[in-house]
Design a protein around this motif. Structure first.
Motif, PDB file in Angstrom:
ATOM      1  N   ALA A  14       1.076  -1.366   0.042  1.00  0.00           N
ATOM      2  CA  ALA A  14       0.294   0.277   0.120  1.00  0.00           C
ATOM      3  C   ALA A  14       0.466   1.571   0.462  1.00  0.00           C
ATOM      4  O   ALA A  14       0.616   2.297  -1.030  1.00  0.00           O
ATOM      5  CB  ALA A  14      -0.805  -0.005   1.252  1.00  0.00           C
ATOM      6  N   ARG A  15       2.253   1.420   0.660  1.00  0.00           N
ATOM      7  CA  ARG A  15       2.866   2.435   0.977  1.00  0.00           C
ATOM      8  C   ARG A  15       3.693   2.162  -0.820  1.00  0.00           C
ATOM      9  O   ARG A  15       3.473   3.823  -0.681  1.00  0.00           O
ATOM     10  CB  ARG A  15       3.905   2.021   2.230  1.00  0.00           C
ATOM     11  CG  ARG A  15       5.302   3.062   1.403  1.00  0.00           C
ATOM     12  CD  ARG A  15       6.131   3.062   2.534  1.00  0.00           C
ATOM     13  NE  ARG A  15       6.609   1.609   1.788  1.00  0.00           N
ATOM     14  CZ  ARG A  15       8.134   1.299   2.449  1.00  0.00           C
ATOM     15  NH1 ARG A  15       7.727   0.893   3.423  1.00  0.00           N
ATOM     16  NH2 ARG A  15       8.347  -0.003   1.529  1.00  0.00           N
ATOM     17  N   ASP A  16       3.572   1.329  -0.965  1.00  0.00           N
ATOM     18  CA  ASP A  16       4.571   1.645  -2.466  1.00  0.00           C
ATOM     19  C   ASP A  16       4.305   2.035  -3.376  1.00  0.00           C
ATOM     20  O   ASP A  16       4.578   3.520  -4.121  1.00  0.00           O
ATOM     21  CB  ASP A  16       5.532   0.466  -2.728  1.00  0.00           C
ATOM     22  CG  ASP A  16       6.551   0.189  -2.103  1.00  0.00           C
ATOM     23  OD1 ASP A  16       7.468   1.221  -1.100  1.00  0.00           O
ATOM     24  OD2 ASP A  16       7.418  -1.336  -1.594  1.00  0.00           O
ATOM     25  N   GLU A  17       2.363   1.964  -3.695  1.00  0.00           N
ATOM     26  CA  GLU A  17       1.273   2.314  -4.659  1.00  0.00           C
ATOM     27  C   GLU A  17       1.107   3.758  -4.040  1.00  0.00           C
ATOM     28  O   GLU A  17       1.189   4.195  -4.954  1.00  0.00           O
ATOM     29  CB  GLU A  17      -0.223   0.780  -4.460  1.00  0.00           C
ATOM     30  CG  GLU A  17      -0.819   2.264  -5.765  1.00  0.00           C
ATOM     31  CD  GLU A  17      -1.608   0.864  -5.899  1.00  0.00           C
ATOM     32  OE1 GLU A  17      -2.606   1.809  -6.220  1.00  0.00           O
ATOM     33  OE2 GLU A  17      -1.870  -0.225  -5.578  1.00  0.00           O
ATOM     34  N   LEU A  18       0.884   4.162  -2.747  1.00  0.00           N
ATOM     35  CA  LEU A  18       0.992   6.093  -2.713  1.00  0.00           C
ATOM     36  C   LEU A  18       1.747   6.371  -2.943  1.00  0.00           C
ATOM     37  O   LEU A  18       1.795   7.660  -3.787  1.00  0.00           O
ATOM     38  CB  LEU A  18       0.884   5.437  -1.016  1.00  0.00           C
ATOM     39  CG  LEU A  18      -0.038   7.151  -0.508  1.00  0.00           C
ATOM     40  CD1 LEU A  18      -0.913   7.519  -1.145  1.00  0.00           C
ATOM     41  CD2 LEU A  18       0.268   6.861   1.032  1.00  0.00           C
ATOM     42  N   ILE A  19       2.155   6.055  -2.799  1.00  0.00           N
ATOM     43  CA  ILE A  19       4.338   6.172  -2.984  1.00  0.00           C
ATOM     44  C   ILE A  19       3.678   7.202  -4.971  1.00  0.00           C
ATOM     45  O   ILE A  19       3.970   7.786  -5.268  1.00  0.00           O
ATOM     46  CB  ILE A  19       5.889   5.939  -2.642  1.00  0.00           C
ATOM     47  CG1 ILE A  19       5.422   6.297  -1.779  1.00  0.00           C
ATOM     48  CG2 ILE A  19       6.919   6.582  -3.815  1.00  0.00           C
ATOM     49  CD1 ILE A  19       6.798   5.029  -0.887  1.00  0.00           C
ATOM     50  N   GLU A  20       3.698   5.884  -5.582  1.00  0.00           N
ATOM     51  CA  GLU A  20       3.320   5.589  -6.951  1.00  0.00           C
ATOM     52  C   GLU A  20       2.875   7.093  -6.967  1.00  0.00           C
ATOM     53  O   GLU A  20       2.681   7.927  -8.123  1.00  0.00           O
ATOM     54  CB  GLU A  20       2.949   5.218  -7.661  1.00  0.00           C
ATOM     55  CG  GLU A  20       3.281   4.766  -9.325  1.00  0.00           C
ATOM     56  CD  GLU A  20       4.639   5.681 -10.057  1.00  0.00           C
ATOM     57  OE1 GLU A  20       4.625   5.909 -10.365  1.00  0.00           O
ATOM     58  OE2 GLU A  20       5.339   5.416  -9.253  1.00  0.00           O
ATOM     59  N   VAL A  21       1.468   7.648  -6.659  1.00  0.00           N
ATOM     60  CA  VAL A  21       0.593   8.124  -7.025  1.00  0.00           C
ATOM     61  C   VAL A  21       0.390   9.234  -6.977  1.00  0.00           C
ATOM     62  O   VAL A  21       0.563  10.417  -7.165  1.00  0.00           O
ATOM     63  CB  VAL A  21      -1.080   7.754  -5.622  1.00  0.00           C
ATOM     64  CG1 VAL A  21      -1.986   8.345  -6.334  1.00  0.00           C
ATOM     65  CG2 VAL A  21      -1.225   5.881  -5.873  1.00  0.00           C
ATOM     66  N   VAL A  22       1.001   9.384  -5.255  1.00  0.00           N
ATOM     67  CA  VAL A  22       1.848  11.062  -4.928  1.00  0.00           C
ATOM     68  C   VAL A  22       3.081  11.377  -6.113  1.00  0.00           C
ATOM     69  O   VAL A  22       2.802  12.498  -6.581  1.00  0.00           O
ATOM     70  CB  VAL A  22       2.461  10.625  -3.896  1.00  0.00           C
ATOM     71  CG1 VAL A  22       3.059  12.321  -3.424  1.00  0.00           C
ATOM     72  CG2 VAL A  22       1.581  11.060  -2.307  1.00  0.00           C
ATOM     73  N   ARG A  23       3.795  10.374  -6.726  1.00  0.00           N
ATOM     74  CA  ARG A  23       5.026  10.894  -7.709  1.00  0.00           C
ATOM     75  C   ARG A  23       4.016  11.512  -9.033  1.00  0.00           C
ATOM     76  O   ARG A  23       4.567  12.617  -9.751  1.00  0.00           O
ATOM     77  CB  ARG A  23       5.461   9.625  -8.022  1.00  0.00           C
ATOM     78  CG  ARG A  23       6.812   9.968  -8.957  1.00  0.00           C
ATOM     79  CD  ARG A  23       7.370   9.366 -10.065  1.00  0.00           C
ATOM     80  NE  ARG A  23       6.452   8.148  -9.973  1.00  0.00           N
ATOM     81  CZ  ARG A  23       5.920   8.225 -11.504  1.00  0.00           C
ATOM     82  NH1 ARG A  23       6.275   9.492 -12.340  1.00  0.00           N
ATOM     83  NH2 ARG A  23       5.581   7.486 -12.103  1.00  0.00           N
ATOM     84  N   ARG A  24       2.969  10.214  -9.886  1.00  0.00           N
ATOM     85  CA  ARG A  24       2.438  11.032 -10.410  1.00  0.00           C
ATOM     86  C   ARG A  24       1.287  12.158 -10.216  1.00  0.00           C
ATOM     87  O   ARG A  24       1.356  13.348 -10.949  1.00  0.00           O
ATOM     88  CB  ARG A  24       1.474   9.720 -10.778  1.00  0.00           C
ATOM     89  CG  ARG A  24       1.861   8.185 -11.446  1.00  0.00           C
ATOM     90  CD  ARG A  24       1.331   7.514 -11.683  1.00  0.00           C
ATOM     91  NE  ARG A  24       0.033   7.718 -12.981  1.00  0.00           N
ATOM     92  CZ  ARG A  24      -0.905   6.849 -13.395  1.00  0.00           C
ATOM     93  NH1 ARG A  24      -0.755   5.846 -11.964  1.00  0.00           N
ATOM     94  NH2 ARG A  24      -1.822   7.517 -14.392  1.00  0.00           N
ATOM     95  N   LEU A  25       0.512  12.470  -9.684  1.00  0.00           N
ATOM     96  CA  LEU A  25       0.005  13.933  -9.107  1.00  0.00           C
ATOM     97  C   LEU A  25       1.231  14.907  -8.915  1.00  0.00           C
ATOM     98  O   LEU A  25       0.735  15.231  -9.711  1.00  0.00           O
ATOM     99  CB  LEU A  25      -0.810  13.650  -7.441  1.00  0.00           C
ATOM    100  CG  LEU A  25      -2.133  12.463  -7.613  1.00  0.00           C
ATOM    101  CD1 LEU A  25      -2.549  12.726  -6.337  1.00  0.00           C
ATOM    102  CD2 LEU A  25      -2.884  13.375  -8.540  1.00  0.00           C
ATOM    103  N   GLU A  26       2.035  14.730  -8.309  1.00  0.00           N
ATOM    104  CA  GLU A  26       2.965  15.464  -8.648  1.00  0.00           C
ATOM    105  C   GLU A  26       3.805  16.213  -9.974  1.00  0.00           C
ATOM    106  O   GLU A  26       4.063  17.194 -10.012  1.00  0.00           O
ATOM    107  CB  GLU A  26       4.679  15.426  -7.233  1.00  0.00           C
ATOM    108  CG  GLU A  26       3.518  15.349  -5.941  1.00  0.00           C
ATOM    109  CD  GLU A  26       5.118  15.541  -4.951  1.00  0.00           C
ATOM    110  OE1 GLU A  26       5.327  14.537  -4.873  1.00  0.00           O
ATOM    111  OE2 GLU A  26       4.691  15.784  -3.893  1.00  0.00           O
ATOM    112  N   ALA A  27       3.610  15.624 -10.283  1.00  0.00           N
ATOM    113  CA  ALA A  27       4.511  15.296 -12.442  1.00  0.00           C
ATOM    114  C   ALA A  27       3.866  15.614 -12.849  1.00  0.00           C
ATOM    115  O   ALA A  27       4.059  16.264 -13.738  1.00  0.00           O
ATOM    116  CB  ALA A  27       4.854  13.990 -13.035  1.00  0.00           C
ATOM    117  N   GLY A  28       2.061  15.801 -12.477  1.00  0.00           N
ATOM    118  CA  GLY A  28       1.674  16.926 -13.258  1.00  0.00           C
ATOM    119  C   GLY A  28       0.984  15.781 -14.530  1.00  0.00           C
ATOM    120  O   GLY A  28       1.373  14.664 -14.857  1.00  0.00           O
ATOM    121  N   GLY A  29       0.759  16.940 -15.865  1.00  0.00           N
ATOM    122  CA  GLY A  29       0.084  15.715 -17.289  1.00  0.00           C
ATOM    123  C   GLY A  29      -1.020  15.282 -17.067  1.00  0.00           C
ATOM    124  O   GLY A  29      -1.243  14.518 -18.276  1.00  0.00           O
TER     125      GLY A  29
END
Length: 76
Positions: A14-29
């Motif tokens: 769950a933590r690793d997937e959450l990190i990926e979700v945050v990364r994608r949101l922060e990247a924008g686009g």
């Protein structure tokens, strides 16, 4: 509401997937709809992580209480 699949996730998954979700949101686009879906997924993953951490805290508290109870009984 958390799905059965989410409940089966380990804390680390769950933590690793959450990190990926945050990364994608922060990247924008992403589109607004994609961003909302990512945010909602992140909220569900955060709930899973929170439940794991609360469970770990309860186990630690119980172990500490048991240890203190045993130490007090040994003094008598």
């Amino acid at each position: 509401m958390t799905s059965k699949a989410d409940e089966a996730l380990s804390y680390e998954q769950a933590r690793d997937e959450l990190i990926e979700v945050v990364r994608r949101l922060e990247a924008g686009g992403t589109t607004l709809e994609e961003s909302l879906a990512l945010w909602e997924r992140g909220e569900e993953l955060a709930k899973v992580c929170r439940r794991w951490l609360e469970g770990a805290r309860a186990r630690l508290d119980a172990a500490l209480a048991e240890e203190e109870g045993g130490a007090e009984g040994a003094d008598e």
